[in-house]
Scaffold this active site. Structure first.
Site, PDB file in Angstrom:
ATOM      1  N   LYS A 118      20.102  67.369  84.953  1.00 32.23           N
ATOM      2  CA  LYS A 118      19.855  65.957  85.260  1.00 32.23           C
ATOM      3  C   LYS A 118      20.861  65.437  86.285  1.00 32.23           C
ATOM      4  O   LYS A 118      20.497  64.699  87.207  1.00 32.23           O
ATOM      5  CB  LYS A 118      19.916  65.133  83.976  1.00 32.23           C
ATOM      6  N   GLU A 154      18.761  56.830  83.416  1.00 36.42           N
ATOM      7  CA  GLU A 154      19.160  57.849  84.388  1.00 36.42           C
ATOM      8  C   GLU A 154      17.939  58.389  85.124  1.00 36.42           C
ATOM      9  O   GLU A 154      17.946  58.511  86.355  1.00 36.42           O
ATOM     10  CB  GLU A 154      19.920  58.972  83.684  1.00 36.42           C
ATOM     11  N   HIS A 209      45.523  52.557  97.972  1.00 41.81           N
ATOM     12  CA  HIS A 209      44.696  51.731  98.850  1.00 41.81           C
ATOM     13  C   HIS A 209      44.321  52.500 100.126  1.00 41.81           C
ATOM     14  O   HIS A 209      45.130  53.255 100.651  1.00 41.81           O
ATOM     15  CB  HIS A 209      45.488  50.470  99.231  1.00 41.81           C
ATOM     16  N   CYS A 257      22.160  67.331  80.501  1.00 41.03           N
ATOM     17  CA  CYS A 257      23.066  66.648  81.416  1.00 41.03           C
ATOM     18  C   CYS A 257      23.338  67.411  82.704  1.00 41.03           C
ATOM     19  O   CYS A 257      23.489  66.785  83.760  1.00 41.03           O
ATOM     20  CB  CYS A 257      24.377  66.321  80.711  1.00 41.03           C
ATOM     21  N   TYR A 264      20.296  55.702  77.738  1.00 43.20           N
ATOM     22  CA  TYR A 264      20.897  56.332  78.908  1.00 43.20           C
ATOM     23  C   TYR A 264      19.965  57.353  79.552  1.00 43.20           C
ATOM     24  O   TYR A 264      19.908  57.459  80.787  1.00 43.20           O
ATOM     25  CB  TYR A 264      22.250  56.962  78.549  1.00 43.20           C
ATOM     26  N   CYS A 308      22.461  70.618  76.978  1.00 45.04           N
ATOM     27  CA  CYS A 308      23.198  70.166  78.161  1.00 45.04           C
ATOM     28  C   CYS A 308      22.961  71.070  79.356  1.00 45.04           C
ATOM     29  O   CYS A 308      22.687  70.609  80.460  1.00 45.04           O
ATOM     30  CB  CYS A 308      24.688  70.085  77.856  1.00 45.04           C
ATOM     31  N   GLU A 326      41.776  51.348  92.797  1.00 45.90           N
ATOM     32  CA  GLU A 326      42.951  50.468  92.813  1.00 45.90           C
ATOM     33  C   GLU A 326      42.687  49.171  92.053  1.00 45.90           C
ATOM     34  O   GLU A 326      43.631  48.487  91.619  1.00 45.90           O
ATOM     35  CB  GLU A 326      43.382  50.152  94.237  1.00 45.90           C
TER      36      GLU A 326
END
Length: 448
Positions: free
Chosen positions: A51, A182, A437, A48, A178, A43, A442
């Site tokens: 990346k 990515e 909002h 990750c 993935y 990682c 939301e």
């Protein structure tokens, strides 16, 4: 005095191994960690974290394009690959140093060489030195899998992609998981022509089908090409350095780089686990029980080297649970239910809990609430991309079984929402919450 050199010897200094080592040391154990590369694991070093930094860097291409409609102008913006690459690698160095300091501050001995197992309590180092430990923890992680075909040695994997000397203008990516998608988004946004090649016609297997379809549509509109049902036949290098990529039933493609992202496998080859009577699974994974113990009472395993959920936060929890159980006298297991995950594609998607298909197969009677909307951020953009949020609920209780979303900042939004899913809240609980909002988040309390 102990009969062993160490109370705990950890093989692999990734996220799970480091956590286990420092926590065990905090309980008073004498601990050593062996690592043949760098401290931090996949990682931090080659996964990750770097990346995600490339993802951030590639997003500026979109932001600069949209800026004009927000009143900004820039003259001759250009992208400098070496500068981004070197900044990313510099941050990897920083994190590597922090991990080393963490081990040092907890009194954990670092052994920077390969270690293999010689028996239930035996370890042999690459230097030839042999040591013993009352408990051995295997946390060596996974390694990219490269299929064998003619010219496969000309490909790169996610290990090498962070070190490219030049930015490739034509990229072929093998796989549609993935990691593949990515990097497809990164290279595409930074100006490369990207072709994704897959043996099947399914991308992101395991994620909700509606989100997968939406991502496929959006990425195709952004210029990423897909070739499905196309096994690789061979790759050959041209005199000018480019690569001819031959696929079954297709005209050859020309690429500057071929990135293989067809999955990862536990890095157990040559580790010596058989000397302790441990039989690996067909994919090389180490079987463990709920306390991370192998079939050998003195050897445990955590992280991607097992066949549980291959995510860094999961490996960290497994390392913590192992140390608490074995050295803290607090038997602890890891709950693998409702673990959130994300794909940092462009746009990103994220999910937690059951997909619609899984929920129907498991519960039968479910109700799906959704919101298909154009994110406010995209109103001034020339892209007609739409976000999609889905809430899967059990009927008639309304309990939320799964939440899945694709759109800008989806992973950031999902982390908080995952708490609600994990807690077993209902659709009514979402409805009872006042919307914030204007925001994309939301939509979660306005689903119909």
């Amino acid at each position: 005095m102990s009969d062993y050199d160490y109370d705990l010897f950890v093989i692999g200094a990734g996220s799970g191994g480091v956590r286990a080592a420092r926590v065990a040391a905090s309980y008073g154990a004498k601990v050593a960690v062996a690592e043949e590369h760098r401290v931090g694991g996949t990682c931090v070093i080659r996964g990750c974290v770097p990346k995600k930094l490339l993802v951030y860097g590639s997003h500026f291409a979109e932001d600069l394009e949209d800026a004009a409609n927000y009143g900004w102008s820039f003259e001759n913006p250009r992208f400098d690959w070496p500068r981004l690459r070197d900044h990313v690698l510099s941050d990897v160095d920083r994190l590597n140093g922090l991990y080393e300091k963490t081990l040092e501050s907890h009194g954990v001995e670092r052994v920077m060489e390969r270690a293999t197992i010689t028996g239930p309590h035996g370890i042999k180092l690459a230097s030839g030195k042999e040591v013993t430990a009352k408990t051995i923890l295997v946390a060596v992680g996974g390694w990219p899998f490269v299929p064998e075909f003619e010219g496969s040695d000309l490909c790169i994997t996610s290990n090498e992609v962070f070190h490219l000397k030049e930015f490739p203008k034509r990229v072929v990516i093998a796989g549609a998981g993935y990691i593949a998608l990515e990097f497809a988004g990164i290279f595409n946004a930074l100006g490369a022509h990207v072709t994704v090649v897959n043996r099947s016609n399914v991308i992101l297997r395991g994620y909700d089908e509606s989100l997968r379809d939406r991502l496929l549509q959006i990425t195709m509109s952004r210029g990423i090409e897909y070739k499905f049902h196309c096994p690789f036949q061979k790759i050959a290098r041209r005199e000018d350095g480019a690569l001819d990529v031959h696929l079954e039933g297709q005209d050859p493609l020309i690429a500057d780089q071929v990135l293989v992202a067809t999955g990862r496998r536990p890095k157990t080859d040559g580790l010596g686990l058989e000397t302790a009577g441990i039989q690996l699974k067909d994919n090389g994974a180490i079987p463990v029980d709920e306390y991370a113990k192998t079939s050998c009472d003195s050897i445990y395993a955590v992280g991607d080297v097992t066949d549980r959920i291959q995510l860094t936060p999961v490996a960290i929890r497994e390392g913590q649970a192992f140390a608490d159980t074995v050295f803290g006298d607090k038997p602890t297991t890891v709950d693998y239910d409702c673990v959130p995950s994300a794909v940092f594609s462009q746009p990103p998607l994220a999910g937690v809990g059951l997909t619609e298909g899984e929920a129907r197969n498991t519960y039968g009677n479910i109700k799906v609430y959704s919101s298909d909307f154009r994110p406010m951020k995209n109103v001034f953009a020339e892209r007609a991309e739409r976000g999609l949020y889905k809430l899967i609920c059990e009927e008639p209780t309304g309990r939320v079984l799964g939440l899945h979303m694709i759109g800008p900042d989806a992973p950031e939004i999902l982390q908080a929402a995952a708490i609600a899913v994990k807690a077993g809240l209902t659709k009514q609980d979402f409805d009872n919450t006042v919307a914030l909002h204007p925001s994309m988040a939301e939509e979660l309390v306005l689903l119909r």
